[in-house]
Scaffold this active site. Structure first.
Site, PDB file in Angstrom:
ATOM      1  N   ARG A 178       0.614  -3.506  -3.421  1.00 22.73           N
ATOM      2  CA  ARG A 178       1.942  -2.945  -3.861  1.00 22.73           C
ATOM      3  C   ARG A 178       2.953  -4.328  -4.201  1.00 22.73           C
ATOM      4  NH1 ARG A 178       3.130   1.294   0.348  1.00 22.73           N
ATOM      5  NH2 ARG A 178       2.097   0.652   1.205  1.00 22.73           N
TER       6      ARG A 178
ATOM      7  N   LYS B 182       6.523   9.711   3.207  1.00 20.34           N
ATOM      8  CA  LYS B 182       5.703   8.727   1.717  1.00 20.34           C
ATOM      9  C   LYS B 182       5.632   7.169   2.131  1.00 20.34           C
ATOM     10  CE  LYS B 182       2.825  12.537   0.864  1.00 20.34           C
ATOM     11  NZ  LYS B 182       2.638  13.157   1.930  1.00 20.34           N
ATOM     12  N   ASP B 183       5.482   6.447   1.408  1.00 18.10           N
ATOM     13  CA  ASP B 183       5.981   5.250   0.720  1.00 18.10           C
ATOM     14  C   ASP B 183       7.122   5.377   0.789  1.00 18.10           C
ATOM     15  OD1 ASP B 183       2.996   3.667   1.722  1.00 18.10           O
ATOM     16  OD2 ASP B 183       2.385   5.414   1.380  1.00 18.10           O
ATOM     17  N   ARG B 184       7.851   4.056   1.158  1.00 15.57           N
ATOM     18  CA  ARG B 184       9.547   3.464   0.045  1.00 15.57           C
ATOM     19  C   ARG B 184       9.146   2.634  -1.019  1.00 15.57           C
ATOM     20  NH1 ARG B 184      13.978  -0.032   3.083  1.00 15.57           N
ATOM     21  NH2 ARG B 184      15.811   0.090   0.288  1.00 15.57           N
TER      22      ARG B 184
ATOM     23  N   THR C 135       5.608   3.423   5.225  1.00 21.60           N
ATOM     24  CA  THR C 135       4.816   4.146   6.099  1.00 21.60           C
ATOM     25  C   THR C 135       3.591   4.602   4.901  1.00 21.60           C
ATOM     26  OG1 THR C 135       4.685   6.282   7.566  1.00 21.60           O
ATOM     27  CG2 THR C 135       7.038   6.176   6.120  1.00 21.60           C
TER      28      THR C 135
END
Length: 343
Positions: free
Chosen positions: A21, A79-81, A340
Site C-alpha cells: 500500500r 472496503k479499504d480507504r 480496513t
C-alpha cells in the site's frame, strides 16, 4: 489488561521484508457479486470505483446526492480507504420515481459509477461470492538475520506455493480491534459496567471486536499446538467444504463441538469469562467461522524486483492474513489513517 495483536504465524519466518500500500493503486479490491441482478425492482444498484475513500463516508455522499435517508443505502462490506476498490451499493428507490442522475457524484467525491441496475431486494452485508485482490509489494529484501541459501524470489515462490495449497490462519485483521486493541478494552468495560455506550454503531463495533478477538485467540491456540488444519476429536467442519475446520464466534447456546475440540474451545470461557458472558447477554448466538483462510486462484509475478499478487478471498476474510505469512511485510503509512480490509 493488554490485548496483544501479533498473532502466531502458521509458517516459519522467511526473513523477507517489504511494504504494501505504498500507493493506493498498489492495493486493488474488486467485489464479485454472489447473485445475478434482476434488472428490475425497487432497489437501485450502483457499481462504484473509489480511491482513497471510506465506504461509510461514500454511502453518506450517495444518500445526499439522491436525497434519501442514509438508512436507504446499503453495501456488502467495508472496503479499504487507501486503495482502489470496486464495490456495489444499493439504494431503496421505489418503482415510480425516475432514476436519479449520478453525474455530480464523481465531481464531489472522485468516485466513478461504472454500472447502474435494479434488483428486487436490498444489498446485505456479506452478500458476496468473493473479493478479488491485486496487491503490489515494494521494497522487498532479505533480513540478514534470517540468511540462508535461498534467494528472495525462491523464498517467496516456495511460500506462495504452500499458501495456495494450504491457506493461512483466518485471523481477523488488526484494524478490527482498534489502536492497541482499544475496541476490545471498551467492550470489556461495557460488560463490566464500567462504561456506557449510547452510540449503537460504536456499541456494535466493540461487540464485534471482542467476539473476533476470542476467535483469533482460539485460532492461535491451534497454530501453537500444530493442529490448525489437523482434525481432532469432536471437530466441526465447514458445511459446504469438509476440508476446512471451523472455530467459534462466541454467543448464546452450547458449543456444537465435542471431545478434544470442545475441551479446547471451552477454554475461552475460562480465560475470558467477562467477555463470553457479555457477548451472550448482548443477544449474540453461537456461530462458526473457518479456521483457515482459503486463498483462491493465487497467482503472482515479478516485475523489476516488485511482486504483484492476485487472489480471491471469501467475504469476511482479510488480505493482511495472507501478507503476514510472507515475512515482515508492513503497511506504508504516509500519515496516521484508519484503514480496513474487512471485506
Amino acid at each position: 489488561m493488554d490485548w496483544p495483536l501479533n498473532w502466531l504465524k502458521a509458517y516459519d519466518e522467511l526473513g523477507v521484508v517489504g511494504q504494501y500500500r505504498v500507493e493506493p493503486e498498489d492495493f486493488c479490491v474488486t467485489e464479485i457479486a454472489g447473485f445475478e441482478h434482476a434488472g428490475e425492482g425497487e432497489h437501485l444498484y450502483l457499481y462504484v470505483e473509489k480511491k482513497n475513500t471510506n465506504t461509510q463516508w461514500l454511502a453518506r455522499q450517495i444518500a445526499d446526492q439522491v436525497g434519501v435517508p442514509l438508512a436507504n443505502v446499503s453495501y456488502a462490506g467495508l472496503k479499504d480507504r487507501r486503495a482502489v476498490t470496486r464495490q456495489w451499493f444499493s439504494i431503496y428507490w421505489g418503482l415510480k420515481k425516475p432514476e436519479p442522475s449520478f453525474a455530480g457524484l464523481e465531481k464531489e467525491t472522485g468516485a466513478k459509477v461504472l454500472e447502474v441496475t435494479r434488483h428486487t431486494k436490498k444489498l446485505r452485508r456479506g452478500q458476496l461470492q468473493a473479493n478479488a485482490f491485486e496487491i503490489r509489494l515494494r521494497g522487498l529484501g532479505v533480513d540478514v538475520v534470517h540468511s540462508n541459501a535461498l534467494s528472495l524470489a525462491e523464498r517467496l515462490d516456495q511460500r506462495l506455493s504452500v499458501i495456495a495449497e494450504s491457506g493461512v490462519p483466518n485471523y481477523f485483521g488488526e484494524q478490527r480491534f482498534g489502536f492497541d486493541g482499544h475496541n476490545v478494552a471498551h467492550a470489556l468495560e461495557i460488560f463490566q459496567r464500567k462504561r456506557r455506550e449510547r452510540n449503537r454503531q460504536k456499541f456494535s463495533l466493540y461487540l464485534s471486536a471482542a467476539r473476533s478477538y476470542l476467535f483469533n485467540w482460539l485460532c492461535q491456540e491451534r497454530v501453537r499446538q500444530g493442529i490448525l488444519q489437523q482434525c481432532i476429536e469432536g471437530d466441526l467442519v465447514e458445511e459446504n467444504d469438509p476440508k476446512w475446520l471451523t472455530g467459534p464466534m462466541w454467543g448464546r447456546g452450547r458449543l456444537p463441538t465435542a471431545g478434544l475440540a470442545l475441551e479446547l474451545e471451552s477454554q475461552l470461557a475460562e480465560v475470558f469469562p467477562d467477555i463470553c458472558n457479555g457477548l451472550e447477554h448482548a443477544g449474540l448466538s453461537q456461530e462458526r467461522r473457518k479456521l483457515t483462510n482459503q486463498v483462491q486462484d493465487l497467482a503472482w509475478e515479478w516485475q523489476e524486483g516488485e511482486l504483484l499478487l492476485r487472489f480471491k478471498l471469501s467475504p469476511g476474510s482479510y488480505a493482511t492474513a495472507v501478507l503476514r505469512e510472507l515475512g515482515s511485510i508492513e503497511e506504508f503509512r504516509a500519515s496516521v489513517e484508519e484503514h480496513t480490509d474487512e471485506t
